[in-house]
Every structure is written in structure tokens, then in C-alpha cells.
Design a protein around this motif. Structure first.
Motif, mmCIF file in Angstrom:
data_model
loop_
_atom_site.group_PDB
_atom_site.id
_atom_site.type_symbol
_atom_site.label_atom_id
_atom_site.label_comp_id
_atom_site.label_asym_id
_atom_site.label_seq_id
_atom_site.Cartn_x
_atom_site.Cartn_y
_atom_site.Cartn_z
ATOM 1 N N GLY A 31 33.699 40.849 21.309
ATOM 2 C CA GLY A 31 34.779 40.455 20.405
ATOM 3 C C GLY A 31 35.261 39.041 20.669
ATOM 4 N N VAL A 32 35.355 38.672 21.950
ATOM 5 C CA VAL A 32 35.758 37.304 22.292
ATOM 6 C C VAL A 32 34.709 36.313 21.797
ATOM 7 C CG1 VAL A 32 36.292 35.719 24.208
ATOM 8 C CG2 VAL A 32 37.170 38.066 24.252
ATOM 9 N N ALA A 33 33.441 36.665 21.910
ATOM 10 C CA ALA A 33 32.377 35.796 21.400
ATOM 11 C C ALA A 33 32.472 35.645 19.879
ATOM 12 C CB ALA A 33 31.014 36.340 21.818
ATOM 13 N N ARG A 34 32.782 36.749 19.178
ATOM 14 C CA ARG A 34 32.967 36.644 17.718
ATOM 15 C C ARG A 34 34.134 35.711 17.392
ATOM 16 N NH1 ARG A 34 31.725 42.080 18.046
ATOM 17 N NH2 ARG A 34 33.919 42.718 18.045
ATOM 18 N N ALA A 35 35.228 35.865 18.115
ATOM 19 C CA ALA A 35 36.396 35.001 17.883
ATOM 20 C C ALA A 35 36.046 33.548 18.168
ATOM 21 C CB ALA A 35 37.575 35.470 18.737
ATOM 22 N N ALA A 36 35.282 33.318 19.225
ATOM 23 C CA ALA A 36 34.857 31.955 19.554
ATOM 24 C C ALA A 36 33.939 31.400 18.467
ATOM 25 C CB ALA A 36 34.154 31.933 20.911
ATOM 26 N N GLY A 37 33.053 32.242 17.962
ATOM 27 C CA GLY A 37 32.158 31.804 16.890
ATOM 28 C C GLY A 37 32.909 31.360 15.649
ATOM 29 N N ALA A 38 34.039 31.998 15.390
ATOM 30 C CA ALA A 38 34.861 31.620 14.237
ATOM 31 C C ALA A 38 35.522 30.255 14.419
ATOM 32 C CB ALA A 38 35.925 32.688 13.983
ATOM 33 N N LEU A 39 35.499 29.744 15.640
ATOM 34 C CA LEU A 39 36.105 28.440 15.925
ATOM 35 C C LEU A 39 35.074 27.314 15.958
ATOM 36 C CD1 LEU A 39 38.578 29.560 18.754
ATOM 37 C CD2 LEU A 39 39.063 29.234 16.303
ATOM 38 N N ASP A 46 30.249 21.488 20.519
ATOM 39 C CA ASP A 46 30.435 22.350 21.689
ATOM 40 C C ASP A 46 30.509 23.834 21.327
ATOM 41 O OD1 ASP A 46 30.438 20.451 23.802
ATOM 42 O OD2 ASP A 46 32.466 19.829 23.229
ATOM 43 N N ALA A 47 30.133 24.184 20.102
ATOM 44 C CA ALA A 47 30.228 25.571 19.653
ATOM 45 C C ALA A 47 29.386 26.519 20.503
ATOM 46 C CB ALA A 47 29.833 25.687 18.182
ATOM 47 N N TYR A 130 42.346 31.129 23.325
ATOM 48 C CA TYR A 130 42.638 31.734 22.027
ATOM 49 C C TYR A 130 41.690 32.901 21.732
ATOM 50 C CZ TYR A 130 43.508 32.031 16.991
ATOM 51 O OH TYR A 130 43.822 32.468 15.730
ATOM 52 N N ALA A 131 40.400 32.697 21.942
ATOM 53 C CA ALA A 131 39.430 33.754 21.668
ATOM 54 C C ALA A 131 39.696 34.984 22.536
ATOM 55 C CB ALA A 131 38.008 33.235 21.881
ATOM 56 N N THR A 177 48.997 28.146 19.505
ATOM 57 C CA THR A 177 49.610 27.306 18.476
ATOM 58 C C THR A 177 48.735 26.097 18.163
ATOM 59 O OG1 THR A 177 51.835 28.018 19.081
ATOM 60 C CG2 THR A 177 51.645 25.893 17.924
ATOM 61 N N ARG A 178 48.201 25.457 19.210
ATOM 62 C CA ARG A 178 47.346 24.296 18.984
ATOM 63 C C ARG A 178 46.076 24.675 18.215
ATOM 64 N NH1 ARG A 178 49.392 23.076 24.348
ATOM 65 N NH2 ARG A 178 47.550 24.053 25.296
ATOM 66 N N ILE A 179 45.492 25.810 18.531
ATOM 67 C CA ILE A 179 44.284 26.242 17.811
ATOM 68 C C ILE A 179 44.621 26.611 16.371
ATOM 69 C CG2 ILE A 179 42.502 28.042 17.677
ATOM 70 C CD1 ILE A 179 41.928 25.828 19.763
ATOM 71 N N GLU A 180 45.715 27.304 16.164
ATOM 72 C CA GLU A 180 46.123 27.630 14.787
ATOM 73 C C GLU A 180 46.341 26.353 13.982
ATOM 74 O OE1 GLU A 180 46.170 30.394 13.070
ATOM 75 O OE2 GLU A 180 45.661 31.708 14.727
ATOM 76 N N GLN A 181 46.949 25.346 14.588
ATOM 77 C CA GLN A 181 47.142 24.070 13.898
ATOM 78 C C GLN A 181 45.801 23.412 13.587
ATOM 79 O OE1 GLN A 181 49.809 22.142 16.641
ATOM 80 N NE2 GLN A 181 51.623 22.805 15.492
ATOM 81 N N ALA A 182 44.877 23.466 14.546
ATOM 82 C CA ALA A 182 43.560 22.886 14.331
ATOM 83 C C ALA A 182 42.816 23.625 13.210
ATOM 84 C CB ALA A 182 42.743 22.918 15.621
ATOM 85 N N LYS A 183 43.011 24.935 13.140
ATOM 86 C CA LYS A 183 42.365 25.725 12.085
ATOM 87 C C LYS A 183 42.886 25.349 10.698
ATOM 88 C CE LYS A 183 42.102 30.176 12.774
ATOM 89 N NZ LYS A 183 42.375 31.555 13.246
ATOM 90 N N THR A 184 44.110 24.841 10.622
ATOM 91 C CA THR A 184 44.673 24.436 9.333
ATOM 92 C C THR A 184 44.607 22.913 9.158
ATOM 93 O OG1 THR A 184 46.921 24.390 10.234
ATOM 94 C CG2 THR A 184 46.193 26.435 9.189
ATOM 95 N N ASN A 185 43.649 22.302 9.878
ATOM 96 C CA ASN A 185 43.401 20.865 9.777
ATOM 97 C C ASN A 185 44.575 20.010 10.215
ATOM 98 O OD1 ASN A 185 40.747 21.219 8.840
ATOM 99 N ND2 ASN A 185 41.511 21.557 6.772
ATOM 100 N N GLN A 186 45.326 20.491 11.182
ATOM 101 C CA GLN A 186 46.398 19.708 11.776
ATOM 102 C C GLN A 186 46.180 19.622 13.288
ATOM 103 O OE1 GLN A 186 50.183 21.400 10.643
ATOM 104 N NE2 GLN A 186 49.398 21.958 8.662
#
Length: 190
Positions: A31-39, A46-47, A130-131, A177-186
Motif C-alpha cells: 500500500g505504501v508503494a502504491r501511495a508512493a507511485g501516485a506521487l 526519483d520516482a 506521506y506514503a 501538508t507540503r506534499i498535498e500542496q505539491a499535489k495541487t501545484n503549489q
């Protein structure tokens, strides 16, 4: 500079150490790998490194590898010593999810820092936190707050792990919070 990692190798190693001995931990790692893959779109080149660190982050829980009882250190040593794994990968595994704070609780901080200095890529560190902290023990998505509460509930607030996760909570939440911001292009990196 991006690190090339053999993700099939990482998956096979994690599976061989966790699938039968600790099936719930294996579910969590997947599950952590799936979450990481989504990032992947956030971490770019570095994916593969992030995905490999995610699937391997708890390999040190394997009964065959648990020499110190501190899974980040045991896992990183195993990957380095038995597999000659890349230094970037071993440093991420050794230091995942605020591991230095738990190492301090265990009297292992100096040892961990000496062998595996914290990774210097803040984005990868945050993405791995985050993952891990958005994945339940069964491998399902969750929120960082719910994950922290689950860990405290499972171990107890006054245990070593309970104390550690409470100390780590501010950094876990900040990373999320930083990852969520990065996910929304901020993004706040760079």
C-alpha cells in the motif's frame, strides 16, 4: 541527480522477507508503494527510488533481519550488507518517517546517523513520510491524523513507539501538508 533503481528487485526482496513471515506488514508495504507511485509526478526522475524505498521501508521487521529490534536500521543494514543496495535507497529506508526520533528513544540515534545520514532530498523524505502515513497496516488509504491515532492506539501513548509517534506528529503533519500542496501545484521545495 536521479538514482536508477531496479524496482522488480526491490519488490522481490520485500516480498521474500515479508509476504509469509508478516503478511499484514507486506500488505502495508504494498500500500505504501502504491501511495508512493501516485506521487511520481511530484518527484519526477526519483520516482523509482521513492517506490523502492516505499516497498522496502519495513523490510527490517522480518524476523530473520530484526537484529537490533529497530526496523529502519535493521532493514537498511540488510539492504546494504546483503544486497549492496544503493546508498540513497538505504538512507531513505533507514530514516523513513522520522526514524531519527525513534532511534533517539531507543538510544540508537548516533549509530543510525553514523551509518545512514539522513537523506538530503527534502521532497523524497516528505513523499516517503506521506506514503507511509497515508497507508493503514492493511494497506488501505487513510489520513495522517488517523494513522497516527491508530499507531498510538495499537502501541499505547506511553510506550516507546507511542512517545516517538507523538513527538514525530508535527513533522509528519508538516510533510503531509507540503506534499498535498505539491499535489495541487503549489510546491514548497527548491
Amino acid at each position: 541527480m536521479a538514482c536508477r533503481i531496479d524496482i522488480e528487485w526491490a519488490h522481490a526482496v520485500a516480498r521474500s522477507e515479508l509476504q509469509h513471515a508478516l503478511p499484514r506488514r507486506w500488505s502495508h508495504s504494498q500500500g505504501v508503494a502504491r501511495a508512493a507511485g501516485a506521487l511520481a509526478g511530484i518527484v519526477g526522475d526519483d520516482a523509482e527510488l521513492l517506490w523502492a524505498a516505499a516497498v522496502l521501508h519495513d523490510v527490517g521487521y522480518s524476523p530473520d533481519l530484526a537484529l537490533t529490534g529497530f526496523h529502519p536500521l535493521d532493514g537498511a543494514r540488510f539492504l546494504r550488507d546483503q544486497h549492496g543496495a544503493d546508498e540513497q535507497l538505504t538512507r531513505l529506508v533507514a530514516n523513513h518517517s522520522c526514524a531519527l526520533l525513534e532511534a533517539e528513544e531507543r538510544g540508537l540515534r548516533r549509530e543510525l546517523e553514523a551509518e545512514f545520514p539522513p537523506h538530503d532530498n527534502d521532497l523524497l523524505i516528505d513523499a516517503l513520510i506521506y506514503a507511509d502515513m497515508t497507508t493503514t497496516p492493511a494497506g488501505n488509504p487513510t489520513t495522517p491524523s488517523a494513522r497516527i491515532a491508530e499507531i498510538i492506539g495499537r502501541y499505547g501513548p506511553d510506550t516507546l513507539v507511542g512517545r516517538f509517534i507523538q513527538r514525530a506528529e508535527p513533522e509528519i503533519m508538516a510533510a503531509a501538508t507540503r506534499i498535498e500542496q505539491a499535489k495541487t501545484n503549489q510546491p514548497r521545495y527548491g
